[in-house]
Motif scaffolding. Structure first.
Motif, short mmCIF file in Angstrom:
data_model
loop_
_atom_site.label_atom_id
_atom_site.label_comp_id
_atom_site.label_asym_id
_atom_site.label_seq_id
_atom_site.Cartn_x
_atom_site.Cartn_y
_atom_site.Cartn_z
N UNK A 415 31.66 34.92 27.29
CA UNK A 415 32.85 35.65 27.14
C UNK A 415 32.81 36.86 28.29
N UNK A 416 34.17 37.62 28.40
CA UNK A 416 34.06 38.66 29.47
C UNK A 416 35.46 39.43 29.00
N UNK A 417 35.59 40.29 29.84
CA UNK A 417 36.71 41.27 29.74
C UNK A 417 37.15 41.26 31.29
N UNK A 418 38.62 41.85 31.49
CA UNK A 418 38.76 42.00 32.79
C UNK A 418 39.93 43.42 32.47
N UNK A 419 39.80 44.27 33.85
CA UNK A 419 41.00 45.29 33.48
C UNK A 419 42.35 44.81 34.19
N UNK A 420 43.04 45.83 34.50
CA UNK A 420 44.53 45.54 34.98
C UNK A 420 44.56 44.81 36.41
N UNK A 421 43.63 44.66 37.18
CA UNK A 421 43.51 43.65 38.30
C UNK A 421 43.97 42.14 37.78
N UNK A 422 43.38 41.88 36.29
CA UNK A 422 44.05 40.73 35.81
C UNK A 422 43.47 39.23 36.65
N UNK A 423 44.18 38.47 36.46
CA UNK A 423 43.99 37.00 36.97
C UNK A 423 45.11 36.32 37.33
N UNK A 424 45.39 35.67 38.55
CA UNK A 424 46.52 34.86 38.99
C UNK A 424 45.82 33.78 39.68
N UNK A 425 45.63 32.74 39.00
CA UNK A 425 45.20 31.41 39.89
C UNK A 425 45.11 29.93 39.09
N UNK A 426 44.27 29.26 39.53
CA UNK A 426 44.27 27.97 38.70
C UNK A 426 42.80 27.77 38.18
N UNK A 427 42.81 27.28 36.94
CA UNK A 427 41.47 26.97 36.51
C UNK A 427 41.70 25.65 35.80
N UNK A 428 40.55 24.88 36.41
CA UNK A 428 40.54 23.25 35.82
C UNK A 428 41.91 22.56 35.86
N UNK A 429 42.69 23.01 37.10
CA UNK A 429 43.80 22.29 37.42
C UNK A 429 45.07 23.07 36.72
#
Length: 1024
Positions: A415-429
């Motif tokens: 488990x984890x958290x993230x701030x407003x930089x967020x995520x934009x990418x590909x995970x497992x296709x």
């Protein structure tokens, strides 16, 4: 819960009294207040604490009269009373009498003379009783200028209540009196009672006096006199460093002051003298510079060794642009058992702003935007020789808003958290994009789930022993509770109408539960950029999940760090309905050292709380907004260049210091760390019963990673143990159930395992019932067992909520629908938003199975659920995205909104889009025409208006299940077309309103995002 402060007084030439070799220590004073805004002790006690901190007095705040007992009072040198308590029990009177007459100090202030009207002893001891008062601005005359308390003091003027006393004890020394005409009223006095001393002043009604420098000096001197010469000698022997950087004396702690200079850093032993800790605890240094620098995160391996993440690159150095990567992960070992690290091994270097790590699969997973990296040592030299990127796409544009707090969860996921930089990418296709919030994934990076969005930049995550998930965010949410996956709460659920049974408040998937704004700092000036006086960073959220600390901490107090004002907060977590609420437990640690910067506080392998001290005068990240935080109120200079990482850049950011402390309860066990290995199943099973959740979770992880199913029988025995501990838990059984889950006992339909878990549905420990619900397969048999056990009506409302949520995961069935219908009839459920939202989540997933189960009896909640389940609606903002793509398979689609011109300009742009250029739909306005486009397998169907549109209108775009498309303006059909039929699969990316995503993710032929310009209101997507 006792709340701890530190107060200090500058008595620099005190005699060492009767002890020629006094023990260097701070004085300990208990402050008895009450829960009232009249004589607001909650507000004034921390002001007094800050005012006196530099002189060496620690104040512990309480409102609980039960704390007036022999054992508790024996910890303190003095007792301040500022409250309005009416009754003192006989046992409490005896305890207080022995306390004072035995040589301790009693300091009643103002309203204390109105307390304990039933106790003649108390009234006689404090010297009098409140009779009446007027009010006004006045000063009192000093009658005993030669008394130790009055030396150096002058009369002061303040607005206050003009107390008149009765039952005045003639055996006293009056220090000041208030003169009103011919009346002379004793206003400050002292008494000797046995071996103890009493100091009283009638001043102190409200903030006008509590902010008065003269009053604070009077109380300071009075406290020191009352606690006695021997205690003064203890404080003097401590030789507390003077770190004040302010030229003026600060008495109003609600204001902000210019920072004239930087404080110089202190050596660890000197800094410790300025760090608050609770009575009966010690703070012990484990590691410091030059051995470590800038510890931003820490974790322990299965051998109990501390690993730390050091980041000197934070916040401005980027390997992508600077070509530098200077950060490290370091193993810190105590090889000789003296409680201090003496061996330091660099496990990995050449890193760039790593923020957390978690142990998994023989190595560690490290969050280091833009990547998550698996690192492993394969040859036993404690140096990583495997570094594998398992996912990439984490935002790095703001380096204090990236991913953090990776932890191994009960469900054997990370488990984890993230701030407003967020995520934009590909995970497992799979292409993914999400903002700040909470997520989980398999240790190998697979099966990634974004669970819910948070309200602000997020840097805190924690689990309770019964697997409740908590978190904290920057900017005024220092305690949040994650309960219901956000994917279930995207749909519209009608609110209760007036007069209907309804919750007191509405919840979100991550619900703000903090019960107060104020943090209680020992620094006189709050050098914060925003949320001044509160929690602007709120880093970390870790509950006390061991048993070395006193019982009041167990699975109840979470540690939330606020490095901007140099403290670690005690957040008291208590049940509230199916969820929780946080209450103010003041601090675990607080310091007046302006370099002290706790960023993580967590229970270690030894049951102590370990604290990572960033130790830096400059702790803030952002460039300041002058109207909100004038730069001179935070730092002693105004030049604040905006650097990389969206951070204020300064060469004065320190990269040479850092400390790790252990907060140890003196009555604890002092257990030495054990060593676990994956191959030692006997040792792992024993550790699963340990009273420290660190060892239980570590043992669970290693059992799961071992794949050894030969331990099933032993795990069954642990689950079958129906005993509970002092606080009603059976934590080993919870871990055993999840270990069985991770070893595949339930997915492989092991009959004995399923029977063990089914039996656990009736376990006396609520946490075990909850775990059993979670691990059982999502099938009809589980539905039947939940029904048989009556868990959707469980007396523990948290268990009830998770039993109901289980029905959102199982296949639709008449039995599940019937249980949800029955739950909708319970008024208790209607009054708890966690419960009614859980019912809605499950009813929406059960669909017709729920609707078909509804009988003649209907509550208002039942009716609202019927509407919400029948009408699948999503309300969209003008610029918004549904995080989770609604399932449009086989459904009719309707989009409705209101459009009008803005400033006489023709509106245009995307109204709603869903899917992509191969499969999706979009509704947009271009050159005065509405376009309704449906694309299936690359073939598009389009309805376009031809008539002129009004300046303001309501519009609807629909597609029936047979593919018939239509546009209606103000209820009139204005365009039509025909698609093949309803969609047959899920669409991605998800629904967006007010703009498209651009590029190949656009559904229409327009360019870029084609953002909507004009007035766009009440956008609703409906599926049927």
């Amino acid at each position: 819960m006792l709340a701890t402060f530190f107060l200090s007084l500058n008595f620099t030439s005190l005699a060492f009294a009767s002890n020629p070799y006094p023990e260097p220590r701070r004085a300990e004073v208990l402050f008895l207040g009450h829960a009232s805004e009249h004589h607001n002790s909650r507000l004034y006690a921390p002001w007094l604490a800050t005012a006196l901190f530099a002189s060496g007095i620690n104040i512990t705040y309480t409102e609980n009269l039960e704390d007036l007992n022999k054992d508790n009072l024996s910890k303190y040198d003095g007792l301040i009373i500022y409250a309005n308590h009416d009754v003192l029990s006989k046992d409490q009177e005896v305890a207080m009498k022995n306390f004072v007459e035995g040589g301790k100090g009693l300091i009643p202030l103002h309203s204390a003379t109105g307390c304990f009207k039933n106790s003649d002893w108390y009234i006689e001891t404090i010297g009098g009783q409140f009779a009446s008062h007027g009010e006004g601005e006045f000063s009192s005359d000093i009658l005993a200028s030669d008394h130790a308390i009055m030396k150096g003091l002058s009369p002061f003027i303040t607005w206050d209540e003009t107390y008149v006393h009765q039952r005045i004890n003639p055996d006293m020394t009056v220090l000041t009196e208030r003169v009103e005409g011919a009346h002379h009223e004793p206003y400050t006095w002292v008494r000797n009672v046995g071996k103890g001393r009493v100091f009283y002043t009638a001043y102190g009604h409200d903030e006008r006096t509590w902010k008065n420098e003269g009053f604070l000096d009077l109380v300071k001197n009075g406290v020191f006199w009352a606690i006695g010469d021997d205690v003064k000698a203890n404080v003097t022997a401590l030789n507390i460093p003077d770190v004040s950087i302010y030229e003026e004396t600060i008495s109003d702690f609600t204001k902000r002051y210019e920072v004239p200079k930087m404080q110089e850093p202190l050596a660890p032993e000197e800094s410790k003298k300025l760090i608050q800790k609770p009575v009966g605890f010690s703070i012990e240094l484990f590691a410091a510079e030059p051995d470590i620098q800038n510890p931003i995160a820490m974790a322990w391996d299965e051998r109990g060794r501390l690993w730390i993440v050091e980041s000197v690159d934070y916040p401005n150095t980027f390997k992508e642009t600077d070509g530098q990567a200077n950060d490290r992960i370091k193993i810190c070992e105590d090889t000789d058992g003296d409680g201090k690290a003496d061996k330091f091994t660099v496990f990995a270097d050449g890193l760039n702003i790593p923020t957390s790590m978690v142990f998994a699969n023989g190595g560690i997973v490290v969050s280091m935007a833009p990547d998550f990296v698996f690192m492993k040592d394969t040859n036993g030299d404690d140096v990583a020789d495997v570094k594998e990127v398992i996912m990439t796409g984490w935002g790095k544009n703001d380096t204090h808003a990236g991913p953090s707090n990776l932890q191994y969860g009960f469900d054997n996921k990370i488990w984890g958290v993230t701030g407003y930089s967020g995520f934009n990418g590909t995970i497992n296709g799979e292409r993914m994009s999400f903002p700040q919030g909470i997520y989980r994934f398999d240790p190998d990076g697979k099966d990634f789930e974004y669970l819910a969005g948070s309200s602000n930049n997020t840097w805190g995550l924690g689990f309770s022993e019964e697997n409740n998930v908590f978190m904290s965010t920057a900017n005024n949410t220092h305690a949040g509770y994650y309960s219901i996956p956000a994917k279930y709460l995207q749909r519209v659920f009608p609110k209760a109408s007036e007069g209907e049974a309804a919750p007191e408040f509405e919840i979100q998937p991550i619900q703000k539960i903090d019960g107060h704004y104020d943090a209680h700092a020992m620094t006189p000036n709050l050098r914060q950029v925003d949320v001044v006086g509160g929690f602007t960073s709120a880093a970390g959220f870790r509950l006390y999940t061991a048993r070395d600390f006193p019982k009041e901490y167990w699975n109840r107090i979470a540690f939330v760090n606020e490095p901007t004002i140099r403290l670690t907060h005690n957040a008291i977590i208590e049940p509230q309905g199916a969820g929780f609420v946080e209450k103010d437990g003041w601090n675990l640690l607080a310091s007046s050292d302006e370099w002290f910067g706790p960023v993580q506080a967590e229970v270690g392998p030894d049951g102590a709380v370990w604290v990572a001290d960033w130790y830096n005068f400059i702790i803030q990240h952002n460039v300041f907004v002058e109207r909100q935080a004038p730069s001179r109120m935070v730092l002693p200079f105004e030049d604040q260049p905006h650097g990389q990482g969206n951070a204020f850049q300064s060469k004065l950011r320190d990269t040479n210091h850092g400390r790790i402390y252990r907060v140890v309860y003196k009555g604890g066990s002092n257990d030495k760390p054990m060593k676990l290995t994956m191959d030692d199943s006997k040792g792992l099973l024993a550790a699963l019963k340990n009273d420290n959740m660190f060892w239980r979770m570590t043992a669970q992880r290693l059992l799961v990673e071992s794949g050894n199913q030969k331990v099933f029988g032993d795990l069954f025995k642990i689950v079958n143990d129906r005993s509970v501990d002092e606080i009603g838990l059976n934590s080993p059984a919870v871990h055993a159930l999840w270990a069985l889950h991770g070893l595949g006992a339930f997915t492989e339909n092991n009959a004995e395992a399923i029977q063990v878990a089914t039996t656990a549905l009736s376990h006396p420990a609520a946490g075990v019932r909850k775990a059993a619900i979670a691990v059982l397969p999502n099938n009809q048999e589980t539905i039947q067992e939940i029904h048989t056990a009556g868990l959707t009506a469980d007396k523990d409302l948290n268990v009830r909520m998770y039993a109901i949520l289980k029905l959102a995961e199982v296949p639709a069935s008449a039995e599940a629908g019937a249980m949800l219908y029955q739950a909708s009839l319970e008024e208790q459920n209607a009054k708890d938003d966690w419960l009614q939202k859980a019912i809605f989540a499950a009813a929406a997933q059960q669909g017709n199975a729920f609707l078909d189960a509804i009988g003649k009896e209907k509550t208002e909640l039942t009716k609202r659920l019927m509407t919400a389940v029948s009408d699948e609606k999503y309300e969209l903002g003008r610029r918004s995205t549904l995080q989770y793509s609604p399932d449009v398979s086989g459904k009719a689609i309707s989009i409705s909104t209101q459009i009008s011109q803005r400033r006489d300009e023709e509106p245009f742009g995307v109204i709603v889009a869903h899917g992509n250029s191969q499969n999706g739909y979009t509704f947009y306005l271009e050159e005065g025409k509405l376009h309704w486009v449906v694309t299936q397998n690359g073939e598009s169907s389009e309805a376009v208006t031809s008539e002129s549109l009004p300046e303001s209108y309501e519009v609807q775009a629909t597609m029936a299940r047979d593919g018939k498309m239509e546009i209606l303006v103000d209820g009139k059909s204005v365009a039509a077309a025909k698609a093949t039929a309803a969609f047959t699969g899920k669409l991605a990316p998800s629904v967006r309103a007010g703009r498209d995503f651009g590029g190949d993710r656009n559904v229409g032929s327009y360019k870029e995002e084609f953002s909507f310009e004009g007035n766009l209101r009440n956008v609703v997507l409906e599926l049927k």
